[in-house]
Design a protein around this motif. Structure first.
Motif, mmCIF file in Angstrom:
data_model
loop_
_atom_site.group_PDB
_atom_site.id
_atom_site.type_symbol
_atom_site.label_atom_id
_atom_site.label_comp_id
_atom_site.label_asym_id
_atom_site.label_seq_id
_atom_site.Cartn_x
_atom_site.Cartn_y
_atom_site.Cartn_z
ATOM 1 N N ILE A 121 -7.213 -7.600 3.771
ATOM 2 C CA ILE A 121 -7.827 -6.283 3.936
ATOM 3 C C ILE A 121 -8.800 -5.954 2.796
ATOM 4 O O ILE A 121 -9.692 -5.117 2.964
ATOM 5 C CB ILE A 121 -6.744 -5.180 4.057
ATOM 6 C CG1 ILE A 121 -7.407 -3.877 4.526
ATOM 7 C CG2 ILE A 121 -5.945 -5.026 2.805
ATOM 8 C CD1 ILE A 121 -6.468 -2.718 4.715
ATOM 9 N N TYR A 152 -9.105 8.501 -1.220
ATOM 10 C CA TYR A 152 -9.860 8.979 -0.060
ATOM 11 C C TYR A 152 -9.271 10.291 0.454
ATOM 12 O O TYR A 152 -9.990 11.263 0.701
ATOM 13 C CB TYR A 152 -9.842 7.924 1.049
ATOM 14 C CG TYR A 152 -10.586 8.343 2.305
ATOM 15 C CD1 TYR A 152 -11.925 7.993 2.488
ATOM 16 C CD2 TYR A 152 -9.955 9.090 3.312
ATOM 17 C CE1 TYR A 152 -12.618 8.370 3.628
ATOM 18 C CE2 TYR A 152 -10.644 9.477 4.450
ATOM 19 C CZ TYR A 152 -11.974 9.122 4.608
ATOM 20 O OH TYR A 152 -12.660 9.500 5.735
ATOM 21 N N ASP A 174 0.823 -1.205 0.000
ATOM 22 C CA ASP A 174 0.000 0.000 0.000
ATOM 23 C C ASP A 174 0.866 1.268 0.000
ATOM 24 O O ASP A 174 0.462 2.294 -0.533
ATOM 25 C CB ASP A 174 -0.952 -0.005 1.206
ATOM 26 C CG ASP A 174 -0.219 -0.013 2.530
ATOM 27 O OD1 ASP A 174 0.311 -1.077 2.902
ATOM 28 O OD2 ASP A 174 -0.143 1.036 3.187
ATOM 29 N N TYR A 232 -11.882 -3.534 3.776
ATOM 30 C CA TYR A 232 -11.810 -2.132 3.408
ATOM 31 C C TYR A 232 -13.150 -1.667 2.829
ATOM 32 O O TYR A 232 -13.924 -2.451 2.312
ATOM 33 C CB TYR A 232 -10.699 -1.964 2.361
ATOM 34 C CG TYR A 232 -10.239 -0.540 2.170
ATOM 35 C CD1 TYR A 232 -9.159 -0.050 2.882
ATOM 36 C CD2 TYR A 232 -10.879 0.301 1.275
ATOM 37 C CE1 TYR A 232 -8.728 1.263 2.706
ATOM 38 C CE2 TYR A 232 -10.472 1.608 1.093
ATOM 39 C CZ TYR A 232 -9.390 2.083 1.819
ATOM 40 O OH TYR A 232 -8.982 3.370 1.637
ATOM 41 N N VAL A 292 -18.442 9.038 9.722
ATOM 42 C CA VAL A 292 -17.511 9.087 10.847
ATOM 43 C C VAL A 292 -16.395 10.043 10.470
ATOM 44 O O VAL A 292 -15.825 9.904 9.389
ATOM 45 C CB VAL A 292 -16.932 7.679 11.144
ATOM 46 C CG1 VAL A 292 -15.882 7.738 12.254
ATOM 47 C CG2 VAL A 292 -18.046 6.694 11.505
ATOM 48 N N GLU A 321 -8.198 9.870 12.703
ATOM 49 C CA GLU A 321 -9.245 10.676 12.071
ATOM 50 C C GLU A 321 -10.670 10.410 12.537
ATOM 51 O O GLU A 321 -11.600 11.029 12.028
ATOM 52 C CB GLU A 321 -9.208 10.442 10.544
ATOM 53 C CG GLU A 321 -7.878 10.793 9.909
ATOM 54 C CD GLU A 321 -7.779 10.309 8.455
ATOM 55 O OE1 GLU A 321 -6.939 10.824 7.717
ATOM 56 O OE2 GLU A 321 -8.551 9.403 8.079
ATOM 57 N N LEU A 380 -4.569 1.571 8.247
ATOM 58 C CA LEU A 380 -4.708 1.392 6.805
ATOM 59 C C LEU A 380 -6.123 1.768 6.360
ATOM 60 O O LEU A 380 -6.349 2.206 5.235
ATOM 61 C CB LEU A 380 -4.431 -0.080 6.478
ATOM 62 C CG LEU A 380 -3.818 -0.430 5.128
ATOM 63 C CD1 LEU A 380 -2.620 0.448 4.821
ATOM 64 C CD2 LEU A 380 -3.399 -1.894 5.126
ATOM 65 N N TYR A 381 -7.066 1.590 7.250
ATOM 66 C CA TYR A 381 -8.471 1.871 6.960
ATOM 67 C C TYR A 381 -8.678 3.377 6.783
ATOM 68 O O TYR A 381 -7.910 4.179 7.279
ATOM 69 C CB TYR A 381 -9.306 1.354 8.135
ATOM 70 C CG TYR A 381 -10.778 1.219 7.829
ATOM 71 C CD1 TYR A 381 -11.317 0.018 7.393
ATOM 72 C CD2 TYR A 381 -11.645 2.300 7.983
ATOM 73 C CE1 TYR A 381 -12.665 -0.106 7.116
ATOM 74 C CE2 TYR A 381 -12.992 2.198 7.699
ATOM 75 C CZ TYR A 381 -13.496 0.983 7.264
ATOM 76 O OH TYR A 381 -14.821 0.875 6.990
ATOM 77 N N ARG A 382 -9.745 3.753 6.044
ATOM 78 C CA ARG A 382 -10.120 5.159 5.948
ATOM 79 C C ARG A 382 -11.554 5.324 6.402
ATOM 80 O O ARG A 382 -12.416 4.598 5.898
ATOM 81 C CB ARG A 382 -9.980 5.663 4.508
ATOM 82 C CG ARG A 382 -8.537 5.799 4.046
ATOM 83 C CD ARG A 382 -7.758 6.831 4.856
ATOM 84 N NE ARG A 382 -6.428 7.083 4.322
ATOM 85 C CZ ARG A 382 -5.336 6.365 4.566
ATOM 86 N NH1 ARG A 382 -5.403 5.325 5.359
ATOM 87 N NH2 ARG A 382 -4.180 6.691 4.035
ATOM 88 N N PRO A 383 -11.889 6.244 7.285
ATOM 89 C CA PRO A 383 -10.947 7.090 8.011
ATOM 90 C C PRO A 383 -10.088 6.280 8.981
ATOM 91 O O PRO A 383 -10.535 5.267 9.506
ATOM 92 C CB PRO A 383 -11.867 8.046 8.776
ATOM 93 C CG PRO A 383 -13.144 7.285 8.942
ATOM 94 C CD PRO A 383 -13.286 6.478 7.697
ATOM 95 N N ARG A 384 -8.856 6.750 9.181
ATOM 96 C CA ARG A 384 -7.921 6.068 10.084
ATOM 97 C C ARG A 384 -8.461 6.079 11.508
ATOM 98 O O ARG A 384 -8.945 7.103 11.988
ATOM 99 C CB ARG A 384 -6.574 6.793 10.077
ATOM 100 C CG ARG A 384 -5.855 6.843 8.739
ATOM 101 C CD ARG A 384 -4.659 7.786 8.874
ATOM 102 N NE ARG A 384 -3.893 7.941 7.639
ATOM 103 C CZ ARG A 384 -4.171 8.821 6.683
ATOM 104 N NH1 ARG A 384 -5.220 9.636 6.815
ATOM 105 N NH2 ARG A 384 -3.404 8.909 5.623
ATOM 106 N N ILE A 411 -13.617 -1.423 13.822
ATOM 107 C CA ILE A 411 -13.551 -1.518 12.359
ATOM 108 C C ILE A 411 -14.875 -2.067 11.807
ATOM 109 O O ILE A 411 -15.411 -1.567 10.809
ATOM 110 C CB ILE A 411 -12.367 -2.415 11.914
ATOM 111 C CG1 ILE A 411 -11.016 -1.776 12.298
ATOM 112 C CG2 ILE A 411 -12.429 -2.711 10.412
ATOM 113 C CD1 ILE A 411 -10.624 -0.548 11.532
ATOM 114 N N ASN A 438 -6.514 4.582 -0.678
ATOM 115 C CA ASN A 438 -6.217 5.538 0.390
ATOM 116 C C ASN A 438 -5.870 6.911 -0.192
ATOM 117 O O ASN A 438 -6.321 7.942 0.318
ATOM 118 C CB ASN A 438 -5.066 5.031 1.263
ATOM 119 C CG ASN A 438 -5.545 4.021 2.296
ATOM 120 O OD1 ASN A 438 -6.742 3.933 2.570
ATOM 121 N ND2 ASN A 438 -4.624 3.273 2.872
#
Lengths: 335, 335
Positions: A279, A259, A221, A283, B265, B329, B282-286, B252, A256
Motif C-alpha cells: 500500500i 488526513y 495501520d 497511498y 474527491v 467518503e 484504508l485509502y483516503r478518502p475512503r 483507486i 490516515n
C-alpha cells in the motif's frame, strides 16, 4: 472388499489396460468414446490412480511446506510468491498452511507436514515461539524461518541488516534538514524493532541530536491510527519535524490519522516508514520508506533449502540481503 | 540397496521399535537421549516415515487443491483464506499453486494435483480458458471455479448477482442527487463487467437518464490511472457528477490520478467502486463501493466440495451470495 485396480477399470470400461493408462497419464491420444468409458468406470469404481505408491517408491514428495502466520498479510504473500516461483523452477510445489500465530496449531501443522513427506519447511512468522523453533531444530529436514519482528540468532533465516537500514533512513532524514526526529517503534519486545531503534539512536547521537521515541502496541495501520493523537501531542510539544515509523503499517495508520484530522503531510510533518509494503506506493501521498526484499526473502530461502536437499549444501545460519531507501512524497526537504 | 525400515532405525539407535514409533508419532513420552538417538539414526539412514503408504491404504489425501491466478492479488488471498479456514475445520489442508494466468501452467498444475490425490479443486481465475474448464469437467473429483470477471454458466461457482448489485449502486448514486453518471467498465469482453453495465443501464433507463460508458483495458489501479485523463475529459465535457467504476482497483487508480492532478474527491467528482478490496477502506478518502464477500466465496466453495466428498451432496451449478453497498467518503450528496 479390496481396492479396485487398473485391471478392474479396464474390464468395466471394456478397453485395454494401456488405454486406461493413456487416459490417466494423458500420454497418447485416446478416442473420445474410450476416454468417456474409462472416466465413467473410474468414477463408478471410485478408483484412485496410484501416484502415492509411485511417490513412495521414488521416496520424493517434491513438496516444500510453508507455514505462514496469515496469508492475508501482504508482505507475507510476497514471501510465499518468492518461495513458490523459485520452488517451481526446481519442480517443487508448496503445501501451505496458516497458523494465525496459534502455537498449538503451528505444532499440529508441522506434524501434518511431516506426514505429507515435505522435503523442507519455511516458517513465516511474526513472533515465533521458541517451542516451535525448537521443534524445527529437532527434526531431520531442512527449514528456514522468516520473521520480520523477532529473530533468533541460532535459527536459519534470510534477512536484511535492520540496524544499518535504520541508520541510513535516519541519515536521509537529517540530510533533508530534520534535526528533531521522533522514532515510533513497533511492539515492546520485538527484537528487530530494538535493532532499528539502535540504528536511529546511533546516528542521532553521532550528530548530537536529541533522540525521542514512543513504543506502540502493534505493527499495523490500526495501531498507527490509535496512537495518532498521542504522537501528534509529542510532535507539537517538542517541535518534531519528522516521524520515523519502524513499520510501514504504523506509518499508513498515522497518515490516515493526519488526513482525518486535517494535518498536512509533509507540510505539517514529514513521515518515513520501514518495509515498503504494497500500500505504501499506492497511498497518497506516497510513503517514503526502507524497502525490504520480501520476494527475495522467500526466493532465497527456498533456494537454500533445495540446495540442501539436492546437493547437501549446508544452510548458513542467516543470509543478509541488501535494503534500500525509497524516496517518495512524505518527507519534506526543509534545508 | 533397499529402503531402510523402522527396524533398521531401531537397530542403529539401539532402542525398541515402539520407541522409534513414539518419537515419530510424538505419541508417548520418550527420554531425551533415546529421542536424540532415534533422530540421529533417522538422519543417518535417511529414513522417511511411511505416511505415504498409510495414506495409500486409507485412500485419503485430505488435500484440496487450490489453483490461484496470483496469490499477491489481495481479494484472491481472501478467497484462499476462506478455503483454508473452512477446509481445516473438516481436516482438509490445501495444496496451493499459482498459475499467473498461463494456460499451459494451469493444465500442468491440474495434472500435478491429480497425482497428489487431491480430493477436490478450487480454481481461482480472472479469465479461465474454456480448455481448462473443460479439463476440470472431464475428470472425477469435485471442483468449483471462482472468477470475478468471467463466468461460464455451465460451471460450478459461488458468486453474487452482479447485475443486481450494480443496479443498487446506481440507485444509491441517484438517491444522492446524481443524474449524470459515467460508468467505467473493466476489459472489453469480461462477462461480469457486461452484467454490471446492464444493471447500470437498466436503472438509468428507468429514470430516463442518459447512460454514458467508457471501457478501460484492465482491472487494476494502473489502468484506472492511465485512463484518468480520458475519463476526466468526459467528466468535464459532459458535466458528469459521479463516476461508477466496475472495479475498485480502477477507482483507486483514478483517485490517485485525481490526487496527482489536484482534483478533489468528492467535491469535484464523486467516485464509486465495486468489490471492496482491502485498500478501499484504508485509502483516503475512503472509497464508497459494493462489497463482495471474497472470504465467503472461498468458504462456501470448499464447504460444498467437502459435502460432495463426504456425503455425496451434488454441487449446484452456482451459489448466489448477498452483496451490500458500503457508504464511505467518495460520494457527495448533491441534493
Amino acid at each position: 472388499m479390496s481396492s479396485p485396480t487398473i485391471k478392474d477399470v479396464a474390464r468395466l470400461a471394456g478397453v485395454s489396460i494401456s488405454t486406461v493408462s493413456r487416459v490417466m497419464n494423458d500420454s497418447k491420444p485416446v478416442s473420445p468414446e474410450a476416454r468417456r468409458k474409462v472416466l465413467d468406470a473410474i468414477k463408478k469404481l471410485d478408483f484412485k490412480p496410484n501416484e502415492l505408491a509411485r511417490s513412495l517408491v521414488m521416496r520424493r514428495s517434491n513438496l516444500i511446506g510453508v507455514i505462514v502466520k496469515d496469508i492475508a498479510i501482504s508482505y507475507m504473500t510476497e514471501m510465499v510468491r518468492g518461495i513458490e516461483e523459485v520452488g517451481r523452477m526446481y519442480n517443487y510445489d508448496i503445501l501451505l498452511s496458516s497458523s494465525y500465530g496459534d502455537i498449538e496449531l503451528e505444532k499440529k501443522i508441522i506434524n501434518f507436514m511431516f506426514t505429507k513427506q515435505v522435503e523442507g519447511i519455511v516458517l513465516i512468522s511474526e513472533d515465533a515461539k521458541p517451542e516451535v523453533v525448537y521443534m524445527l531444530q529437532n527434526q531431520t529436514i531442512p527449514y528456514i524461518q522468516l520473521d520480520k519482528f523477532y529473530n533468533f540468532n541460532e535459527t536459519y533465516s534470510v534477512t536484511i541488516n535492520y540496524k544499518e537500514a535504520a541508520k541510513e533512513m535516519t541519515e536521509f532524514l537529517i540530510g533533508k534538514g530534520h534535526e528533531k526526529i521522533l522514532f515510533v517503534k513497533e511492539y515492546k519486545n520485538a527484537i528487530i524493532g530494538q535493532e532499528k531503534l539502535k540504528g536511529y539512536k546511533e546516528v542521532m547521537d553521532a550528530h548530537n541530536y536529541f533522540s525521542r521515541e514512543i513504543t506502540v502496541d502493534g505493527v499495523t495501520d490500526k495501531e498507527g491510527y490509535k496512537y495518532g493523537e498521542e504522537i501528534w501531542k509529542i510532535i507539537e510539544h517538542e517541535g518534531i519535524t519528522a516521524a520515523f515509523f519502524s513499520e510501514d503499517g504504523l506509518a499508513i495508520g498515522f497518515l490516515n490519522y493526519c488526513y482525518d484530522n486535517n494535518k498536512k503531510v509533509p507540510d505539517d510533518i514529514s513521515v518515513a516508514g520501514f518495509g515498503d509494503i504494497k500500500i505504501s506506493s499506492l497511498y497518497r501521498p506516497r510513503l517514503t520508506t526502507v524497502r525490504e526484499p520480501y520476494y527475495d526473502y522467500g526466493a532465497v530461502a527456498v533456494r537454500k533449502i533445495i540446495k540442501k536437499i539436492k546437493d547437501n549444501v549446508e544452510i548458513d545460519s542467516a543470509t543478509i540481503l541488501p535494503s534500500s531507501i525509497i524516496e517518495r512524497e512524505t518527507v519534506k526537504d526543509i534545508n
